[in-house]
Design a protein around this motif. Structure first.
Motif, PDB file in Angstrom:
ATOM      1  N   SER A  72       0.871  -1.118  -0.044  1.00 23.64           N
ATOM      2  CA  SER A  72      -0.032  -0.108  -0.054  1.00 23.64           C
ATOM      3  C   SER A  72       0.817   1.231  -0.190  1.00 23.64           C
ATOM      4  CB  SER A  72      -0.797   0.115   1.170  1.00 23.64           C
ATOM      5  OG  SER A  72      -0.184   0.342   2.340  1.00 23.64           O
ATOM      6  N   ASP A  73       0.163   2.305  -0.197  1.00 23.35           N
ATOM      7  CA  ASP A  73       0.911   3.736   0.100  1.00 23.35           C
ATOM      8  C   ASP A  73       1.840   3.952   1.458  1.00 23.35           C
ATOM      9  OD1 ASP A  73       0.285   4.044  -2.650  1.00 23.35           O
ATOM     10  OD2 ASP A  73      -1.451   5.440  -2.003  1.00 23.35           O
ATOM     11  N   ALA A  74       1.466   3.300   2.330  1.00 19.67           N
ATOM     12  CA  ALA A  74       2.060   3.299   3.569  1.00 19.67           C
ATOM     13  C   ALA A  74       3.342   2.924   3.566  1.00 19.67           C
ATOM     14  CB  ALA A  74       1.064   2.488   4.618  1.00 19.67           C
ATOM     15  N   CYS A  75       4.027   2.573   2.411  1.00 21.03           N
ATOM     16  CA  CYS A  75       5.113   1.804   2.565  1.00 21.03           C
ATOM     17  C   CYS A  75       6.153   3.183   2.520  1.00 21.03           C
ATOM     18  CB  CYS A  75       5.532   1.183   1.075  1.00 21.03           C
ATOM     19  SG  CYS A  75       7.382   0.475   0.954  1.00 21.03           S
ATOM     20  N   ARG A  76       7.230   3.170   3.465  1.00 21.33           N
ATOM     21  CA  ARG A  76       8.188   4.218   3.500  1.00 21.33           C
ATOM     22  C   ARG A  76       9.547   3.901   2.775  1.00 21.33           C
ATOM     23  NH1 ARG A  76       6.464   8.770   4.767  1.00 21.33           N
ATOM     24  NH2 ARG A  76       8.182   9.301   5.961  1.00 21.33           N
TER      25      ARG A  76
END
Length: 490
Positions: free
Chosen positions: A116-120
């Motif tokens: 998801s877009d939560a990946c840093r």
């Protein structure tokens, strides 16, 4: 499984209640074809593509509620009123127990993991380090999964510190503990009846309502309408399902048209006595562990997938079977109707031949509403002395069966117990190992539904609510244990 409070549950109960209302008002044949239009009016904003598909889904749910197998008996040119007239003349055998609505199925893609877009894009990159198939790559500072290499082990999701890895399951397939739910060549859900154990988990998990249980309620409704002598045998899990006491539920059943009510807990007392004696004998002879025999989904699991456990099952009949025999003893002409939270009980009832109908708590709730019965307004005086079997009401909870058997066993203090609190794929794999490495216990209590029967597919109240309503001032170990289990989820 799906949260019990959802739009699908609401529309299903509306369908069931309206059908029963019309039936008892003698207007079902002439009005049944209008029910889909009544429940899905033109001004409704459709959840599906259009109101016409939603009306078609209501039609199919009415057919299943009447007892028809949609897969085999659907004729789009046939009116619902024709189906009603057919079921009024002859009851349908409920085999198979479940039926699928192909047009309701969303043809979910295979289960997968995605980033998801939560990946840093962190420096540690534990997802990359722990992937056994090297299917994690990084570009533009984000992780990506090569699905052609992914084996869906879930290790990346377990180790991601940002919870950026999301598992997207196929709910019905994931819920089935025996891989009986698959997609056919057209991408629609299909059930392998040779593998199915009738646990109902797929029906409870599908967010599109594409898998539905077939009902035998019309058999019961016809007998109620004819004022036949009928005995309701009620499962221990009924306590806490409705806003009222157990005594009030019994009086509500009498107000519905049943002539007498018997608690299946009374039959559970007989099951306990048999299992306690059998367990003591096995322990004395050193023949190894024994499993309980109350859960019909577990019995189906053994018959179809774990035959080596056949000799390990207790030979005691289920509480439902003993309660049915008791009902026939008290009135030979009575029709016996089991009311409980379980779909697999319909399979067991068909094999016994002493049960004339099986209703879920959800179906009973619709029956109460259709007849205008409010449980809270009923007499609160109990119908009988329950002191002998009151503790057997705990059969509804995980740990309750083992507790009651231990209390009645001559070697109760020496019994070692093992609980199977819910059957899923992982638990089935564990149970298969028992053929080579028998479990180190005397008594194995098996509940297919996590938490026990209060979490069955036919319940009305959420387990946390049911525990609160039924617990009262009780301090028995199963009730307290379930309170502890459910507290964090509330």
């Amino acid at each position: 499984m799906l949260e019990l409070n959802n739009q699908y549950t609401t529309i299903k109960r509306q369908v069931h209640t309206e059908v029963l209302k019309q039936f008892f008002q003698d207007t079902l044949p002439q009005n049944v074809d209008r029910i889909p239009i009544q429940l899905i009016p033109k001004q409704r904003i459709p959840t599906r593509c259009c109101i016409y598909k939603e009306r078609a889904m209501v039609r199919y749910r009415i057919m299943a509620f009447l007892g028809f197998d949609i897969e085999r008996e659907d004729d789009e040119m046939k009116s619902l009123s024709s189906y009603v007239r057919e079921i009024m003349e002859e009851d349908k055998p409920l085999s198979p127990l479940l039926t699928t609505i192909s047009t309701a199925c969303s043809s979910c893609p295979p289960d997968r993991y995605m980033i998801s877009d939560a990946c840093r894009g962190c420096f540690a990159r534990p997802c990359l380090a722990n992937c056994p198939k090297d299917c994690i790559t990084f570009s533009d500072g984000k992780a990506h999964i090569d699905e052609s290499r992914c084996i869906r082990c879930g290790k990346c999701m377990e180790v991601c510190p940002f919870h950026a890895v999301v598992h997207i399951p196929v709910p019905c397939e994931q819920a089935c503990p025996v891989d009986a739910v698959k997609k056919n060549e057209y991408g629609y859900v299909e059930i392998d009846w040779d593998r199915c154990i009738s646990c109902g988990k797929c029906a409870m998990s599908c967010p599109f309502g594409a898998i539905v249980e077939r009902s035998s309620i019309m058999t019961v409704a016809k007998k109620l309408k004819n004022k036949d002598h009928m005995t309701a045998i009620i499962a221990p899990a009924i306590e806490g399902q409705f806003p009222g006491t157990l005594a009030q539920i019994k009086h509500a059943l009498l107000a519905t048209g049943f002539r007498s009510v018997i608690e299946v807990s009374e039959g559970a007392h007989e099951t306990c006595l048999h299992e306690a004696d059998e367990l003591a004998t096995r322990k004395k002879e050193g023949t190894g562990f024994m499993t309980t025999s109350c859960c019909p989904a577990y019995m189906n699991l053994v018959d179809k997938h774990l035959p080596f456990l056949g000799s390990r099952r207790s030979s005691a009949l289920s509480p439902m079977a003993y309660a049915a025999a008791l009902a026939k003893e008290r009135c030979e002409e009575t029709s016996v109707v089991f009311i409980g939270p379980c779909l697999a009980k319909k399979d067991e009832a068909a094999s016994l031949g002493t049960i004339d109908g099986v209703l879920t708590f959800s179906e009973l709730a619709s029956l109460f509403v259709a007849k205008g019965i409010d449980v809270r307004e009923m007499d609160a005086t109990d119908l009988e002395d329950v002191s002998l079997f009151e503790d057997c009401r705990e059969f509804a909870l995980s740990g309750g069966v083992a507790s009651c058997v231990s209390k009645r066993s001559a070697v109760g203090d020496e019994i070692s117990l093992f609980q199977v609190n819910g059957i899923d794929r992982k638990m089935v794999r564990v149970m298969k190992t028992w053929e080579r490495r028998p479990v180190g216990a005397d008594l194995v209590e098996v509940m297919c539904c996590e938490g026990g029967c209060i979490n069955g597919p036919g319940v009305v109240a959420k387990p946390s609510v049911a525990i609160r309503l039924r617990g009262g001032n009780k301090a028995s170990s199963p009730v307290e244990a379930m309170r502890a289990i459910l507290k964090p989820k509330e």
